[in-house]
Design a protein around this motif. Structure first.
Motif, PDB file in Angstrom:
ATOM      1  N   SER A 173     -15.938  16.474  -9.713  1.00 21.07           N
ATOM      2  CA  SER A 173     -15.855  16.488  -8.363  1.00 21.07           C
ATOM      3  C   SER A 173     -17.087  14.916  -7.580  1.00 21.07           C
ATOM      4  O   SER A 173     -17.629  14.808  -9.086  1.00 21.07           O
ATOM      5  CB  SER A 173     -17.508  17.608  -7.833  1.00 21.07           C
ATOM      6  OG  SER A 173     -17.727  18.041  -8.490  1.00 21.07           O
ATOM      7  N   GLY A 174     -16.752  14.714  -6.347  1.00 18.46           N
ATOM      8  CA  GLY A 174     -17.443  13.413  -5.997  1.00 18.46           C
ATOM      9  C   GLY A 174     -16.869  12.506  -6.602  1.00 18.46           C
ATOM     10  O   GLY A 174     -17.009  11.168  -6.517  1.00 18.46           O
ATOM     11  N   PHE A 175     -15.363  12.574  -7.074  1.00 14.74           N
ATOM     12  CA  PHE A 175     -15.117  10.965  -7.983  1.00 14.74           C
ATOM     13  C   PHE A 175     -14.678   9.813  -6.671  1.00 14.74           C
ATOM     14  O   PHE A 175     -14.255  10.536  -5.884  1.00 14.74           O
ATOM     15  CB  PHE A 175     -13.529  11.657  -8.261  1.00 14.74           C
ATOM     16  CG  PHE A 175     -12.813  10.176  -8.357  1.00 14.74           C
ATOM     17  CD1 PHE A 175     -12.731   9.878  -9.908  1.00 14.74           C
ATOM     18  CD2 PHE A 175     -11.563  10.200  -8.161  1.00 14.74           C
ATOM     19  CE1 PHE A 175     -12.042   8.474 -10.110  1.00 14.74           C
ATOM     20  CE2 PHE A 175     -10.948   8.483  -8.213  1.00 14.74           C
ATOM     21  CZ  PHE A 175     -11.085   8.873  -9.687  1.00 14.74           C
ATOM     22  N   ASN A 202     -16.464  12.560  -0.017  1.00 19.86           N
ATOM     23  CA  ASN A 202     -17.632  13.637   0.715  1.00 19.86           C
ATOM     24  C   ASN A 202     -15.908  14.381   1.272  1.00 19.86           C
ATOM     25  O   ASN A 202     -16.585  15.294   1.740  1.00 19.86           O
ATOM     26  CB  ASN A 202     -17.983  13.240   1.460  1.00 19.86           C
ATOM     27  CG  ASN A 202     -19.415  12.077   0.753  1.00 19.86           C
ATOM     28  OD1 ASN A 202     -20.012  12.583  -0.316  1.00 19.86           O
ATOM     29  ND2 ASN A 202     -19.363  11.058   0.756  1.00 19.86           N
ATOM     30  N   THR A 203     -14.700  13.981   1.315  1.00 21.19           N
ATOM     31  CA  THR A 203     -13.693  15.219   2.337  1.00 21.19           C
ATOM     32  C   THR A 203     -12.835  15.274   0.903  1.00 21.19           C
ATOM     33  O   THR A 203     -12.268  16.497   1.235  1.00 21.19           O
ATOM     34  CB  THR A 203     -12.578  14.204   3.029  1.00 21.19           C
ATOM     35  OG1 THR A 203     -12.448  13.038   2.450  1.00 21.19           O
ATOM     36  CG2 THR A 203     -14.067  13.625   4.273  1.00 21.19           C
ATOM     37  N   HIS A 204     -12.717  14.916  -0.601  1.00 20.87           N
ATOM     38  CA  HIS A 204     -11.826  15.502  -1.687  1.00 20.87           C
ATOM     39  C   HIS A 204     -12.075  15.285  -2.354  1.00 20.87           C
ATOM     40  O   HIS A 204     -12.983  14.575  -2.479  1.00 20.87           O
ATOM     41  CB  HIS A 204     -10.741  13.752  -1.389  1.00 20.87           C
ATOM     42  CG  HIS A 204     -10.297  14.261  -0.034  1.00 20.87           C
ATOM     43  ND1 HIS A 204     -10.380  13.607   1.336  1.00 20.87           N
ATOM     44  CD2 HIS A 204      -8.188  14.059   0.160  1.00 20.87           C
ATOM     45  CE1 HIS A 204      -9.012  13.640   2.093  1.00 20.87           C
ATOM     46  NE2 HIS A 204      -8.369  14.273   0.939  1.00 20.87           N
ATOM     47  N   THR A 205     -11.424  16.032  -3.780  1.00 15.02           N
ATOM     48  CA  THR A 205     -11.956  16.514  -5.115  1.00 15.02           C
ATOM     49  C   THR A 205     -10.582  16.020  -5.748  1.00 15.02           C
ATOM     50  O   THR A 205      -9.315  16.368  -5.539  1.00 15.02           O
ATOM     51  CB  THR A 205     -13.045  17.637  -4.562  1.00 15.02           C
ATOM     52  OG1 THR A 205     -14.113  17.500  -4.287  1.00 15.02           O
ATOM     53  CG2 THR A 205     -12.829  18.097  -6.196  1.00 15.02           C
ATOM     54  N   PHE A 231      -2.726  14.889 -15.266  1.00 12.20           N
ATOM     55  CA  PHE A 231      -2.507  14.869 -14.173  1.00 12.20           C
ATOM     56  C   PHE A 231      -3.706  14.597 -13.163  1.00 12.20           C
ATOM     57  O   PHE A 231      -4.521  15.340 -13.855  1.00 12.20           O
ATOM     58  CB  PHE A 231      -1.537  15.605 -13.507  1.00 12.20           C
ATOM     59  CG  PHE A 231      -0.019  15.637 -13.377  1.00 12.20           C
ATOM     60  CD1 PHE A 231       0.881  14.361 -12.576  1.00 12.20           C
ATOM     61  CD2 PHE A 231       0.794  15.139 -14.927  1.00 12.20           C
ATOM     62  CE1 PHE A 231       2.433  13.894 -13.152  1.00 12.20           C
ATOM     63  CE2 PHE A 231       2.008  15.662 -14.829  1.00 12.20           C
ATOM     64  CZ  PHE A 231       2.983  13.983 -14.140  1.00 12.20           C
ATOM     65  N   GLU A 232      -4.194  13.776 -12.166  1.00  8.60           N
ATOM     66  CA  GLU A 232      -5.453  13.667 -11.583  1.00  8.60           C
ATOM     67  C   GLU A 232      -4.075  14.588 -10.145  1.00  8.60           C
ATOM     68  O   GLU A 232      -3.535  13.530  -9.927  1.00  8.60           O
ATOM     69  CB  GLU A 232      -5.631  12.872 -11.124  1.00  8.60           C
ATOM     70  CG  GLU A 232      -6.202  12.076 -11.829  1.00  8.60           C
ATOM     71  CD  GLU A 232      -7.485  10.694 -11.523  1.00  8.60           C
ATOM     72  OE1 GLU A 232      -7.944  10.196 -12.384  1.00  8.60           O
ATOM     73  OE2 GLU A 232      -7.049  10.166 -11.150  1.00  8.60           O
ATOM     74  N   LEU A 233      -4.892  15.193  -9.382  1.00  4.85           N
ATOM     75  CA  LEU A 233      -4.974  16.263  -8.482  1.00  4.85           C
ATOM     76  C   LEU A 233      -5.932  16.234  -7.275  1.00  4.85           C
ATOM     77  O   LEU A 233      -6.899  16.457  -7.088  1.00  4.85           O
ATOM     78  CB  LEU A 233      -4.369  17.495  -8.568  1.00  4.85           C
ATOM     79  CG  LEU A 233      -3.308  17.640  -9.696  1.00  4.85           C
ATOM     80  CD1 LEU A 233      -3.250  19.332  -9.120  1.00  4.85           C
ATOM     81  CD2 LEU A 233      -2.156  16.815  -9.062  1.00  4.85           C
ATOM     82  N   HIS A 234      -5.377  15.043  -6.498  1.00  5.07           N
ATOM     83  CA  HIS A 234      -6.143  14.427  -5.427  1.00  5.07           C
ATOM     84  C   HIS A 234      -5.907  15.839  -3.939  1.00  5.07           C
ATOM     85  O   HIS A 234      -5.600  15.576  -3.761  1.00  5.07           O
ATOM     86  CB  HIS A 234      -6.565  13.078  -4.927  1.00  5.07           C
ATOM     87  CG  HIS A 234      -6.691  12.481  -6.049  1.00  5.07           C
ATOM     88  ND1 HIS A 234      -7.855  11.691  -6.450  1.00  5.07           N
ATOM     89  CD2 HIS A 234      -5.777  11.718  -7.117  1.00  5.07           C
ATOM     90  CE1 HIS A 234      -7.698  11.501  -7.313  1.00  5.07           C
ATOM     91  NE2 HIS A 234      -6.962  11.377  -7.837  1.00  5.07           N
ATOM     92  N   ILE A 235      -7.259  16.517  -3.555  1.00  2.57           N
ATOM     93  CA  ILE A 235      -6.568  17.435  -2.985  1.00  2.57           C
ATOM     94  C   ILE A 235      -7.798  17.229  -1.864  1.00  2.57           C
ATOM     95  O   ILE A 235      -8.989  17.230  -1.882  1.00  2.57           O
ATOM     96  CB  ILE A 235      -6.363  18.482  -3.422  1.00  2.57           C
ATOM     97  CG1 ILE A 235      -5.905  18.511  -4.657  1.00  2.57           C
ATOM     98  CG2 ILE A 235      -6.671  19.196  -2.527  1.00  2.57           C
ATOM     99  CD1 ILE A 235      -5.468  19.809  -5.488  1.00  2.57           C
ATOM    100  N   PRO A 236      -7.767  17.302   0.092  1.00  2.00           N
ATOM    101  CA  PRO A 236      -8.769  18.062   0.809  1.00  2.00           C
ATOM    102  C   PRO A 236     -10.163  19.295   0.035  1.00  2.00           C
ATOM    103  O   PRO A 236      -9.324  19.898  -0.179  1.00  2.00           O
ATOM    104  CB  PRO A 236      -7.858  18.345   1.553  1.00  2.00           C
ATOM    105  CG  PRO A 236      -6.742  17.699   1.700  1.00  2.00           C
ATOM    106  CD  PRO A 236      -6.264  18.051   0.145  1.00  2.00           C
TER     107      PRO A 236
END
Length: 835
Positions: free
Chosen positions: A511-513, A601-604, A659-664
């Motif tokens: 979180s916070g990335f 602040n909108t994606h994790t 894998f990194e998964l960037h999600i709203p």
């Protein structure tokens, strides 16, 4: 001489008029720098700007110099501190004050070398000071550890019952704050600086050319740079620009006793005392004692505004607040039972949201600087001024100063949060944070939608840039995380998390990335022009890039990926949210059309790692081809986790398939449910940041502001492959000069031959008894079964196999320089080539 409140105010008000060369003169119309505030912070900044050769500088003070907190400061000047930066700042400050005190033209009442001791009453205290001694030794400073009888011999007023030892600071002392500030003011004036008292600032506005228009009650002045050093009135100045600083004030009381017979009979001064257990300090004041107390029932100041006439003033005495603390203090200092109190001082002192000062660039404002939240203003003020002046004049300072950079604290730290943390920090004033300790006040400040899910699963959380982030998952409901300098009770828990991940697949949330999307004509070419690193133009290809300071040291680190929709993914450390936005926007070409959208602040980010990673992703996202050839390492694709859109990047900080998964955030819970339901088939596990730290150490991966700092260039940091000297980039000239001069240090991986404790950041590394470097980060490597540390050492000590040493828990431990990567050095696992 100790004076009553009215006498004190008159004395300090009179002292501020000494040498007021510019009093009554008209204020100039333009200055290179305008400093707002005439306490220790503002005067130190002004003086050090003149030392850097900037003499066209002006200081504006709303009342009299030192009329805020400075005048009533207890003015202690210890050289002991908890970390490298503060040790260096205090060392410089002490040396500066010695020079000022010895100036025959303006001598200062400075009790240098009185000596001071920190009383240690439990074994954790002893471990803490052994850490400090190690850090200090690495910098060439020496502190002694006294036994209780020797502590009492040096300070006969002490009752040393229950004292295990005392940390001794030979250079400890105290100084007259008004004389100190007048000495800085006098030197600044002689160098050409102007100081205008009784000149409140009523307006601040930045003009289109970047200069600042400063409006005062005595006219206006245009400045290239602004420094705000407004003490407990900082938010009054901030309100002129719509800024809410994460700073409040706390009332702090000390009392001064009548004469004590033992001091009357003594020729020299009594050493100073600080006690973490009972949270008090003591120093001699004439033939009595000055005793300051950090009481539990503490009180904020000025939360609803400050009286404009609160000048050279104090808060009402409130000794009742101190009563719960008095009995143990009387036991420690029995002489207090037989002496009266001559005077009480209860005045406001500034605290920032994490108790550290805010010294450096003000977020999102160009040529605007902060010198605020100076909780230890006198004791560190000289160093702050030097540091800030170097930043303004040269664009960087000789030290990495991130821990006091204003941009480390972001939007979560409003006034209410700051008050909660300030109360907590006040109550723990002499109780330093233990490794991995995150105290509870103000939490959670920021949390993703998965916070309650992970909390229900037994997660233990740490905090990164205000965000709650999982450290590890507790093995049982009654498990309580321990903190200390040895390996702790969570050590085997982390080992189990890594083992489960390696056996199948594990999931973690970061979180916070820090996540931006950059778009507009020429955006990729623009980013390429800012970095020393090669940048791939290929759609979906990830590049790790570095930005440099003017002198060629590492300023920033980011991952960028050109996306098929024309945007650029930009990712960096969570703590870099304000820092990187400043860096990018300050380098934006005028009228370029390039846009930077923050998604922090909108994606994790979710991380999926382990040998079955691709299988679980194929199960939940069948329209994407997850095979190694179709989705290779260091590439990115848009995908759907079930029905949830995400950006997937094949990248790994652990060295495992990942894998990194960037999600709203609005769909994060849904994506998590889809992944965990599919993962039940293959034994999906969870892991936290402690596991990631262990694995990244084994890979030799550094992290920003831990291992990659502005004190070293990319070649010293082992980032050679990320530097293309055939291209132009900011900092290249400085880097070329450093290359010609040769490496100062080299980053290495060390194995510590001890199973008892990890190293801690800042601790010294030694060749024999010679300090040759210091640790930047450390962790146990569970896959390699080694106690690992990352450190910068002298180049002649960096060869693989070199035997060095560190001090762990007060004992010397052998350390061996290892290869730069211990786990899968060929990166076969990330490429899908399991052996």
């Amino acid at each position: 001489m100790v004076l009553r409140r009215g006498q004190q105010a008159a004395r300090f008000a009179a002292a501020t008029r000494i040498g007021s060369t510019f009093e009554g003169q008209a204020m100039k119309s333009h200055a290179r720098v305008v400093v707002i505030g005439g306490g220790i912070g503002g005067l130190s900044a002004l003086y050090h700007l003149t030392l850097e050769g900037w003499n066209d500088v002006v200081l504006l003070e709303r009342n009299e110099l030192t009329s805020g907190t400075t005048w009533h400061s207890a003015a202690q000047c210890p050289s002991i501190a908890f970390n490298q930066l503060l040790l260096l700042l205090r060392d410089y400050t002490v040396r500066l004050y010695q020079e000022l005190a010895n100036d025959a033209a303006y001598p200062i009442n400075y009790h240098f070398g009185t000596g001071g001791m920190r009383l240690l009453t439990n074994h954790t205290h002893v471990d803490e000071v052994n850490h400090i001694i190690s850090v200090a030794k690495g910098l060439g400073f020496e502190f002694d550890l006294l036994d209780a009888p020797e502590a009492k011999r040096r300070n006969p007023l002490l009752n040393t019952d229950g004292v295990l030892a005392a940390l001794w600071d030979e250079r400890d002392g105290d100084i007259d704050p008004a004389q100190l500030c007048q000495a800085l003011a006098a030197r600044s004036r002689r160098a050409g600086a102007e100081i205008h008292r009784n000149t409140p600032v009523t307006g601040l506005a930045q003009m289109p050319n970047g200069e600042w228009l400063v409006t005062t009650t005595k006219g206006t002045i245009t400045a290239e740079h602004i420094v705000v050093a407004a003490g407990y009135r900082v938010n009054e100045v901030g309100a002129l620009m719509g800024i809410e600083y994460p700073v409040i004030a706390m009332e702090h009381m000390y009392f001064v006793t009548e004469d004590i017979p033992e001091l009357v009979a003594r020729e020299g001064r009594m050493p100073m005392v600080r006690c973490p257990r009972d949270t008090f300090y003591m120093r001699q004041e004439k033939k009595g004692l000055l005793v300051g107390i950090y009481e539990h029932d503490c009180k904020t100041f000025g939360m609803d505004g400050i009286d404009p006439d609160f000048v050279n003033a104090l808060c009402p005495d409130d000794l009742d607040r101190l009563l719960p603390k008095m009995e143990p203090i009387f036991d420690r200092l029995p002489c207090l039972k037989d002496v009266g109190i001559k005077s009480v001082v209860n005045g406001p002192i500034s605290y920032a949201a994490d108790a550290g000062p805010l010294v450096g660039k003000q977020p999102s404002l160009r040529n605007f600087w902060s010198m605020n939240g100076l909780r230890v203003g006198i004791g560190e003020g000289g160093g702050y001024g030097k540091m800030l002046a170097q930043m303004i004049v040269h664009g960087e300072t000789e030290w990495d100063t991130w821990q006091i950079d204003p941009r480390r604290i972001t939007s979560y730290a409003n006034t209410e949060y700051t008050a909660l943390k300030s109360i907590e920090d006040y109550q723990h004033e002499f109780r330093w944070h233990l490794p991995h300790e995150h105290r509870p006040a103000g939490r959670p400040a920021k949390a993703s939608p998965l916070y309650p899910v992970f909390k229900a699963k037994g997660a233990a959380f740490g905090v990164v840039n205000g965000w709650e982030r999982v450290s590890f998952f507790k093995p049982s409901q009654d498990f309580e995380e321990s903190h200390g300098y040895a390996f702790q009770n969570w050590h085997p828990v982390v080992e189990a998390e890594i083992a489960a991940l390696r056996a199948g697949v594990g999931l973690a949330e970061l979180s916070g990335f820090n996540h931006y999307r950059i778009s507009g004509p020429g955006a990729l070419e623009w980013i390429d022009s800012l970095t020393c690193s090669p940048v791939s133009r290929k759609i979906g290809k990830a590049s790790l890039i570095y930005f440099l300071t003017p002198r060629g040291n590492v300023a920033g680190e980011a991952t960028i990926v050109p996306l098929s929709n024309g945007e650029i993914f930009y990712g960096s450390a969570a703590a870099a949210e304000y820092h990187d936005m400043d860096w990018l926007t300050e380098h934006l070409p005028a009228d370029s059309g390039i846009r930077i959208e923050s998604r922090t602040n909108t994606h994790t980010m979710l991380v999926i790692a382990g040998p079955k990673t691709r299988s679980i992703l194929a199960a939940v996202s069948p329209r994407t081809k997850w095979g190694q050839k179709d989705f290779p390492w260091l590439t990115a694709q848009r995908c759907f986790i079930g029905h949830i859109e995400a950006l997937a990047i094949a990248i790994s900080f652990s060295g495992e398939q990942a894998f990194e998964l960037h999600i709203p955030n609005t769909q994060l819970y849904a994506a998590y449910e889809i992944l965990t339901q599919a993962g039940n088939v293959c034994g999906l596990s969870h892991f936290g940041m402690y596991a990631i730290e262990s694995m990244r150490m084994e890979k030799g991966y550094g992290h920003w502001k831990g291992d990659f700092i502005t004190e070293f260039n990319p070649f010293e940091a082992g980032l050679d492959r990320f530097v293309d000297m055939n291209k132009a980039f900011p900092g290249k000239e400085g880097l070329q000069a450093q290359i010609a001069a040769g490496n100062r240090k080299k980053r290495v991986i060390l194995e510590l031959h001890s199973p008892a404790a990890p190293a801690q950041p800042g601790e010294g590394v030694f060749a024999g008894d010679r300090p040759v470097g210091s640790v930047t980060s450390a962790a146990w490597g569970h896959r390699t079964q080694k106690n690992l540390a990352m450190a910068y050492v002298a180049p002649d000590q960096a060869e693989e196999g070199t035997q060095l040493s560190l001090f762990l828990l007060g004992k010397r431990v052998v350390a061996t320089v290892l290869p730069s990567c211990l786990f899968d050095p060929e990166n076969n696992i990330q490429r899908g080539q399991y052996v």
